[in-house]
Scaffold this motif. Structure first.
Motif, PDB file in Angstrom:
ATOM      1  N   LYS A   1       1.075  -1.194  -0.261  1.00  0.00           N
ATOM      2  CA  LYS A   1      -0.051  -0.227   0.187  1.00  0.00           C
ATOM      3  C   LYS A   1       1.286   1.572  -0.031  1.00  0.00           C
ATOM      4  O   LYS A   1       0.520   2.462   0.057  1.00  0.00           O
ATOM      5  N   GLY A   2       2.180   1.447  -0.012  1.00  0.00           N
ATOM      6  CA  GLY A   2       3.184   2.030   0.159  1.00  0.00           C
ATOM      7  C   GLY A   2       2.815   2.769   1.309  1.00  0.00           C
ATOM      8  O   GLY A   2       3.139   4.454   1.255  1.00  0.00           O
ATOM      9  N   LEU A   3       2.851   2.467   2.427  1.00  0.00           N
ATOM     10  CA  LEU A   3       2.478   3.376   3.779  1.00  0.00           C
ATOM     11  C   LEU A   3       3.403   3.554   4.784  1.00  0.00           C
ATOM     12  O   LEU A   3       4.715   2.543   4.611  1.00  0.00           O
ATOM     13  N   PRO A   4       4.139   4.924   5.004  1.00  0.00           N
ATOM     14  CA  PRO A   4       5.046   4.493   5.677  1.00  0.00           C
ATOM     15  C   PRO A   4       5.262   3.953   7.254  1.00  0.00           C
ATOM     16  O   PRO A   4       3.966   3.739   8.199  1.00  0.00           O
ATOM     17  N   PHE A   5       6.607   3.210   7.479  1.00  0.00           N
ATOM     18  CA  PHE A   5       6.203   2.377   8.790  1.00  0.00           C
ATOM     19  C   PHE A   5       8.141   2.187   9.342  1.00  0.00           C
ATOM     20  O   PHE A   5       8.637   1.903   8.894  1.00  0.00           O
ATOM     21  N   GLU A   6       7.467   2.594  10.509  1.00  0.00           N
ATOM     22  CA  GLU A   6       9.175   1.878  11.430  1.00  0.00           C
ATOM     23  C   GLU A   6       8.452   0.386  12.354  1.00  0.00           C
ATOM     24  O   GLU A   6       7.401   0.134  12.815  1.00  0.00           O
ATOM     25  N   VAL A   7       9.505   0.231  12.508  1.00  0.00           N
ATOM     26  CA  VAL A   7       9.403  -1.525  12.733  1.00  0.00           C
ATOM     27  C   VAL A   7      10.051  -0.906  14.371  1.00  0.00           C
ATOM     28  O   VAL A   7      11.519  -0.375  15.003  1.00  0.00           O
TER      29      VAL A   7
ATOM     30  N   ARG B   1       8.302  -8.655  -4.322  1.00  0.00           N
ATOM     31  CA  ARG B   1       8.278  -7.937  -5.416  1.00  0.00           C
ATOM     32  C   ARG B   1       6.910  -6.913  -5.826  1.00  0.00           C
ATOM     33  O   ARG B   1       7.330  -5.298  -5.325  1.00  0.00           O
ATOM     34  N   GLU B   2       5.981  -7.802  -5.461  1.00  0.00           N
ATOM     35  CA  GLU B   2       4.875  -6.745  -5.380  1.00  0.00           C
ATOM     36  C   GLU B   2       4.303  -5.848  -4.633  1.00  0.00           C
ATOM     37  O   GLU B   2       3.918  -5.004  -4.571  1.00  0.00           O
ATOM     38  N   CYS B   3       4.955  -6.080  -3.052  1.00  0.00           N
ATOM     39  CA  CYS B   3       4.735  -5.958  -1.969  1.00  0.00           C
ATOM     40  C   CYS B   3       6.341  -4.808  -1.410  1.00  0.00           C
ATOM     41  O   CYS B   3       6.343  -4.242  -0.271  1.00  0.00           O
ATOM     42  N   LYS B   4       7.132  -4.567  -2.632  1.00  0.00           N
ATOM     43  CA  LYS B   4       8.755  -3.351  -2.459  1.00  0.00           C
ATOM     44  C   LYS B   4       8.925  -4.053  -1.157  1.00  0.00           C
ATOM     45  O   LYS B   4       9.742  -2.982  -0.240  1.00  0.00           O
ATOM     46  N   VAL B   5       8.981  -5.314  -0.732  1.00  0.00           N
ATOM     47  CA  VAL B   5      10.137  -5.483   0.275  1.00  0.00           C
ATOM     48  C   VAL B   5      11.400  -5.217   0.375  1.00  0.00           C
ATOM     49  O   VAL B   5      12.152  -6.202  -1.238  1.00  0.00           O
ATOM     50  N   VAL B   6      12.235  -4.881   1.208  1.00  0.00           N
ATOM     51  CA  VAL B   6      13.557  -4.283   0.747  1.00  0.00           C
ATOM     52  C   VAL B   6      14.083  -6.194   1.979  1.00  0.00           C
ATOM     53  O   VAL B   6      13.646  -5.666   3.482  1.00  0.00           O
ATOM     54  N   GLN B   7      15.387  -6.293   2.093  1.00  0.00           N
ATOM     55  CA  GLN B   7      15.144  -7.490   2.823  1.00  0.00           C
ATOM     56  C   GLN B   7      16.540  -7.191   3.918  1.00  0.00           C
ATOM     57  O   GLN B   7      17.015  -5.561   2.544  1.00  0.00           O
TER      58      GLN B   7
END
Length: 245
Positions: A32-38, A239-245
């Motif tokens: 969804k392109g939502l900013p988040f922090e962990v 790739r669809e979820c723009k996951v960065v490892q």
């Protein structure tokens, strides 16, 4: 927009995160392109931390309650949401752009969630054994104590090498053979054909877990089943979820 806060469990693997449950909201947030922090919490710290922020406990199948992750805190609305399914529903309702639940599919996807989990459960003891190996000391000790109590076995007895381990591998491969028949019914690469949905996130999160906790040669074995279908599915979903490892 303020970043959302995702509470997750750290580990010793690259990128820190490893749990399929916490990977699901992470994938949705990326999609969804939502900013988040962990905000990281070791296993023994989860209950006090969640009580501190006012998160609700999760209900086990036997009706008892426990504090678990993921938990999502949204400073834009004040919401604190527990459980990966409830987080998925919250995010789709609150941020409806790029929905992960196509119209009137929540019930079907909920069924898929249960059915997919059932395919992996026969190999659970082996996967728990591998999961403990990647945890940091405080979490590993907690994980060992709670799982040994639950199964009434030591970790060494959960999936010893030999016939029992072979049985777990056979069950896991059989489970993914069943999942393959579901994907084979569609004309696209997703469970709903050309439409990406939370069902694919559920499938990918399970594969992600295996990739993170299995040894490299073991993950290659899984990724290569059925002509490499599962390795491709994980790559495509991330790739669809723009996951960065």
């Amino acid at each position: 927009m303020l970043p959302l806060i995702l509470y997750d469990i750290p580990s010793n693997v690259e990128g820190n995160y490893w749990s399929p449950s916490t990977a699901r909201p992470r994938y949705i947030l990326g999609y969804k392109g939502l900013p988040f922090e962990v905000d990281w919490a070791e296993f023994p710290d989860i209950a006090p931390r969640m009580k501190e922020i006012g998160a609700a406990p999760s209900k086990r199948r036997d009706g008892s309650e426990s504090y678990t992750l993921p938990v999502l805190r949204d400073p834009n609305t004040g919401a604190i949401v527990t459980d990966s399914w409830d987080i998925a529903v919250y995010l789709d309702n609150t941020y409806p752009e790029k929905p992960i639940f196509p119209k009137d599919t929540k019930g079907l996807i909920r069924v898929f969630d249960t059915a997919y989990t059932d395919q992996i459960l026969p190999a659970l003891k082996f996967l728990l054994l591998r999961s403990r190996e990647i945890l940091r000391q405080p979490s590993a000790e907690y994980y060992t104590t709670t799982r040994e109590k639950y199964f009434n076995q030591t970790f060494g007895e959960l999936s010893p090498e030999g016939p029992e381990r072979d049985q777990h591998w056979s069950a896991l491969e059989k489970g993914f053979a069943t999942v393959k028949t579901w994907y084979d019914k569609t004309d696209g690469k997703w469970l709903m054909g050309s439409t990406f949905s939370y069902a694919d996130i559920l499938a990918a999160s399970g594969l992600f877990w295996l990739k993170k906790v299995l040894h490299d040669d073991e993950w290659k074995r899984v990724a290569g089943w059925h002509g490499g279908q599962w390795g491709r599915l994980l790559v495509d979903a991330e790739r669809e979820c723009k996951v960065v490892q």
